[in-house]
Design an enzyme around this catalytic site. Structure first.
Site, PDB file in Angstrom:
ATOM      1  N   ASP A  20      40.881  44.930  52.422  1.00 58.26           N
ATOM      2  CA  ASP A  20      39.922  44.626  53.489  1.00 58.26           C
ATOM      3  C   ASP A  20      39.691  45.895  54.302  1.00 58.26           C
ATOM      4  O   ASP A  20      40.615  46.410  54.926  1.00 58.26           O
ATOM      5  CB  ASP A  20      40.524  43.506  54.359  1.00 58.26           C
ATOM      6  CG  ASP A  20      39.664  43.171  55.554  1.00 58.26           C
ATOM      7  OD1 ASP A  20      38.490  43.577  55.575  1.00 58.26           O
ATOM      8  OD2 ASP A  20      40.177  42.492  56.462  1.00 58.26           O
ATOM      9  N   ASN A  22      37.222  46.230  56.738  1.00 56.72           N
ATOM     10  CA  ASN A  22      36.644  46.054  58.088  1.00 56.72           C
ATOM     11  C   ASN A  22      37.390  45.009  58.916  1.00 56.72           C
ATOM     12  O   ASN A  22      36.876  44.500  59.900  1.00 56.72           O
ATOM     13  CB  ASN A  22      35.152  45.702  57.994  1.00 56.72           C
ATOM     14  CG  ASN A  22      34.931  44.403  57.228  1.00 56.72           C
ATOM     15  OD1 ASN A  22      35.864  43.866  56.623  1.00 56.72           O
ATOM     16  ND2 ASN A  22      33.729  43.873  57.263  1.00 56.72           N
ATOM     17  N   ASP A  24      38.237  41.826  58.655  1.00 57.09           N
ATOM     18  CA  ASP A  24      37.807  40.446  58.894  1.00 57.09           C
ATOM     19  C   ASP A  24      38.646  39.484  58.050  1.00 57.09           C
ATOM     20  O   ASP A  24      38.354  38.296  57.967  1.00 57.09           O
ATOM     21  CB  ASP A  24      36.306  40.271  58.604  1.00 57.09           C
ATOM     22  CG  ASP A  24      35.967  40.553  57.138  1.00 57.09           C
ATOM     23  OD1 ASP A  24      36.878  40.966  56.372  1.00 57.09           O
ATOM     24  OD2 ASP A  24      34.803  40.367  56.746  1.00 57.09           O
ATOM     25  N   ASP A  28      36.807  43.669  50.493  1.00 55.54           N
ATOM     26  CA  ASP A  28      35.404  44.052  50.367  1.00 55.54           C
ATOM     27  C   ASP A  28      35.230  45.285  49.473  1.00 55.54           C
ATOM     28  O   ASP A  28      36.213  45.885  49.018  1.00 55.54           O
ATOM     29  CB  ASP A  28      34.801  44.290  51.762  1.00 55.54           C
ATOM     30  CG  ASP A  28      35.722  45.137  52.629  1.00 55.54           C
ATOM     31  OD1 ASP A  28      36.185  46.172  52.128  1.00 55.54           O
ATOM     32  OD2 ASP A  28      35.994  44.759  53.789  1.00 55.54           O
ATOM     33  N   ASP A 198      30.409  34.565  32.490  1.00 52.72           N
ATOM     34  CA  ASP A 198      31.234  33.450  32.934  1.00 52.72           C
ATOM     35  C   ASP A 198      30.831  32.157  32.228  1.00 52.72           C
ATOM     36  O   ASP A 198      29.650  31.798  32.217  1.00 52.72           O
ATOM     37  CB  ASP A 198      31.040  33.284  34.449  1.00 52.72           C
ATOM     38  CG  ASP A 198      31.846  32.147  35.017  1.00 52.72           C
ATOM     39  OD1 ASP A 198      33.075  32.259  35.029  1.00 52.72           O
ATOM     40  OD2 ASP A 198      31.246  31.131  35.434  1.00 52.72           O
ATOM     41  N   GLU A 260      33.521  35.020  28.580  1.00 55.23           N
ATOM     42  CA  GLU A 260      34.664  34.136  28.854  1.00 55.23           C
ATOM     43  C   GLU A 260      34.507  32.902  27.980  1.00 55.23           C
ATOM     44  O   GLU A 260      33.630  32.075  28.209  1.00 55.23           O
ATOM     45  CB  GLU A 260      34.694  33.720  30.326  1.00 55.23           C
ATOM     46  CG  GLU A 260      35.937  32.902  30.629  1.00 55.23           C
ATOM     47  CD  GLU A 260      35.747  31.825  31.685  1.00 55.23           C
ATOM     48  OE1 GLU A 260      36.751  31.396  32.260  1.00 55.23           O
ATOM     49  OE2 GLU A 260      34.599  31.391  31.931  1.00 55.23           O
TER      50      GLU A 260
HETATM   51  C1  NOJ Z   1      35.278  30.439  35.074  1.00 51.71           C
HETATM   52  C2  NOJ Z   1      35.832  31.192  36.236  1.00 51.71           C
HETATM   53  O1  NOJ Z   1      36.811  32.080  35.777  1.00 51.71           O
HETATM   54  C3  NOJ Z   1      36.363  30.157  37.204  1.00 51.71           C
HETATM   55  O2  NOJ Z   1      37.125  30.732  38.241  1.00 51.71           O
HETATM   56  C4  NOJ Z   1      35.192  29.386  37.736  1.00 51.71           C
HETATM   57  O3  NOJ Z   1      35.647  28.330  38.555  1.00 51.71           O
HETATM   58  C5  NOJ Z   1      34.365  28.787  36.584  1.00 51.71           C
HETATM   59  N1  NOJ Z   1      34.151  29.688  35.504  1.00 51.71           N
HETATM   60  C6  NOJ Z   1      33.034  28.355  37.090  1.00 51.71           C
HETATM   61  O4  NOJ Z   1      32.220  29.454  37.319  1.00 51.71           O
END
Ligand code: NOJ
Length: 554
Positions: A20, A22, A24, A28, A198, A260
């Site tokens: 972090d 700044n 908060d 970041d 993702d 993923e």
């Molecule tokens: C996979 C991500 O690694 C996870 O953290 C997330 O909740 C789900 N996809 C939904 O985006």
């Protein structure tokens, strides 16, 4: 090797928890910039950032409200440009998380979609059902049904595989596919070196007009069931992703596309990554890790009970993935990430074991992916309130456990070692109150479970941190980058392999057991390149003390 990413050593940064700048309480982008010298000294050459786009943070950034802007809590576009530049200057590549299966319900597309059923944005999402009847019994990964009523009361529902504030995009719609490509290229144009796609395996869904055929509902209350075969790895995933990937590779041939693929088996992983298929470069699977279910308390739901890894299945899986992908793509080698407990909490019972397991994993053929803090031996936090998990399923679990006579404290101890949230604690830079992460209390609560920290480990030549530095230096050698791998036939108490390149060769041997392991090794491997724990070498016999590991050359 042709591309930079074939030599990648990736470090996963959970931006909210790294540094972090700044004060908060939220990590970041400028904090990451401050830590570039540390990253460089560790020996990694790539960072992957979890999502940093504008987001209501229902799922810590995986709910994106605006793909073209940075969440102000984490910085600005200018900061991001500075990070990319500073990383590149230091020889570090930057990979961003790219959320393509869903958006936030605060995204303007979704807002327009629910405001006006006739707007083109209505078809950007998956709406179905009428007269308040849910179309099917499919369950969401985050609990409850995948269907949530359109808040504007049209009697229809929208589909969400994750939180109800994360509506799934309708990839059937070619306009959606175009928009996602535009976003991806927007970031690549800004200099990002790759994208982690993702949950890409979920972009296609089966015909929605069918129930998952299970009479014994897993979730007895709302009668929903995770209908994985209806929304994971369907053939259209490849069909829709191909033009997306092809275009990116055409415009940015050096962009790394890392998918993923949580539930993909090894054959699908091969499909997703073989050159001929024009899809991804590599995938992350969750299939390496199978739990030992034998000690489960049958009176409680299994999900949040602490479990050990099933080590023989793990060994088998490593062999299968290494062998199947040998001529196809580089496996992603990792022990943990933000969706699972930390290595030092789950698999490694001692520091020696954590080191050996790092040797085992990262010296195989493939790309290491190290979760921030793993290199200093960080553990999961301990949460003392169920609300800190931010997970309705945990609240239900605590209630259920109470009925079975468990105290809340006992239950929270269990969930803290099995749940993903306590693995997202702030980086332990120092031993001060806020760990050198911030001057104020961090966004994430919880009690740290050991005092390991960078400051101390820098000063100790034999610290875990310095061990990781040696390990990564070894990984950069040609032998471990490009050599072939042969797994030696040993029983399930050890994992032993040889890496060969022309006339150089090394043996990597790791004990998976709490006993003294005697291992026959090929003749002549006597030079210790790296070790963890105690061992003896007698001629061609290697003796490993509990959970030790070693790398030997001739
Ligand atoms: C996979 C991500 O690694 C996870 O953290 C997330 O909740 C789900 N996809 C939904 O985006």
């Amino acid at each position: 090797m042709k591309h930079w990413y074939e030599h990648a050593i990736i470090y996963q940064i959970y931006p909210k928890s790294f540094q972090d700048s700044n004060n908060d309480g939220i990590g970041d982008i400028n904090g990451i910039i401050q830590r570039i010298p540390y990253l460089k000294s560790l020996g990694i050459n790539t960072i992957w950032l979890n999502p940093i786009f504008v987001s209501p943070q229902v799922d810590n950034g995986y709910d994106v409200a605006d793909y073209f802007a940075i969440d102000p809590r984490m910085g600005t576009m200018k900061d991001m440009a500075a990070l990319i530049e500073a990383c590149h200057h230091a020889g570090i590549h930057v990979i961003m998380d790219f959320v393509l299966n869903h958006t936030s319900d605060q995204n303007k597309w979704f807002q327009k979609a629910i405001e006006d059923p006739n707007s083109k944005y209505h078809d950007y999402y998956i709406f179905a059902g009428e007269k308040n009847q849910r179309p099917n019994n499919w369950g969401s990964f985050f609990g409850g049904s995948v269907w949530e009523p359109n808040p504007n009361g049209a009697g229809e529902f929208y589909f969400h595989l994750f939180d109800k504030h994360m509506p799934d995009l309708n990839w059937k719609n070619s306009q959606v596919r175009k928009e996602m490509l535009k976003i991806a290229e927007f970031w690549l144009e800004k200099g990002v070196d790759g994208l982690r796609l993702d949950a890409f395996i979920h972009i296609a869904k089966a015909d929605l007009r069918q129930n998952y055929p299970i009479a014994n509902y897993l979730n007895k209350v709302d009668k929903t069931v995770i209908a994985e075969p209806f929304f994971a790895n369907l053939p259209q995933v490849q069909e829709w992703l191909r033009p997306f990937c092809e275009q990116i590779k055409k415009d940015y041939p050096e962009a790394l596309l890392l998918g993923e693929a949580a539930s993909a088996n090894v054959n699908l992983a091969a499909d997703y990554t073989m050159k001929e298929n024009h899809l991804l470069d590599n995938v992350v699977t969750f299939r390496y890790f199978e739990d030992d279910q034998s000690k489960i308390d049958l009176s409680l739901p299994p999900e949040y009970q602490p479990k050990n890894l099933n080590w023989s299945a793990f060994k088998q899986n490593q062999i299968i993935w290494q062998q199947t992908l040998a001529e196809v793509s580089l496996p992603i080698l990792y022990w943990s990430n933000h969706d699972m407990p930390r290595l030092a909490t789950k698999e490694a019972k001692t520091e020696v074991q954590a080191r050996s397991l790092a040797i085992l994993m990262y010296l195989q053929r493939g790309i290491p992916l190290i979760y921030y803090g793993e290199e200093i031996g960080m553990k999961n936090l301990l949460f003392t309130k169920s609300s800190e998990f931010n997970d309705k399923k945990v609240e239900d679990f605590v209630k259920e456990a109470k009925k079975q006579g468990k105290t809340t404290e006992e239950t929270l101890n269990m969930v803290s070692v099995s749940h993903k949230m306590p693995a997202r604690g702030v980086m332990q830079w120092t031993n001060s109150q806020n760990n050198g992460f911030s001057n104020v209390k961090p966004w994430i609560k919880g009690i740290k479970q050991n005092n390991v920290n960078v400051q101390v480990e820098e000063t100790e030549p034999d610290s875990m941190l310095n061990f990781y530095r040696k390990l990564l230096a070894l990984k950069k050698e040609k032998l471990f980058q490009s050599g072939n791998i042969y797994v030696l036939p040993t029983d399930s108490n050890s994992y032993v392999y040889r890496r060969d390149l022309d006339n150089i060769s090394a043996i990597v041997a790791v004990s998976l057991s709490n006993n003294k392991e005697k291992i026959e090794i090929p003749h002549g491997y006597k030079n210790v390149m790296l070790s963890a724990g105690k061992y003896h070498i007698n001629n061609d016999q290697l003796i490993l003390m509990p959970y030790s590991g070693i790398v030997l050359s001739r």
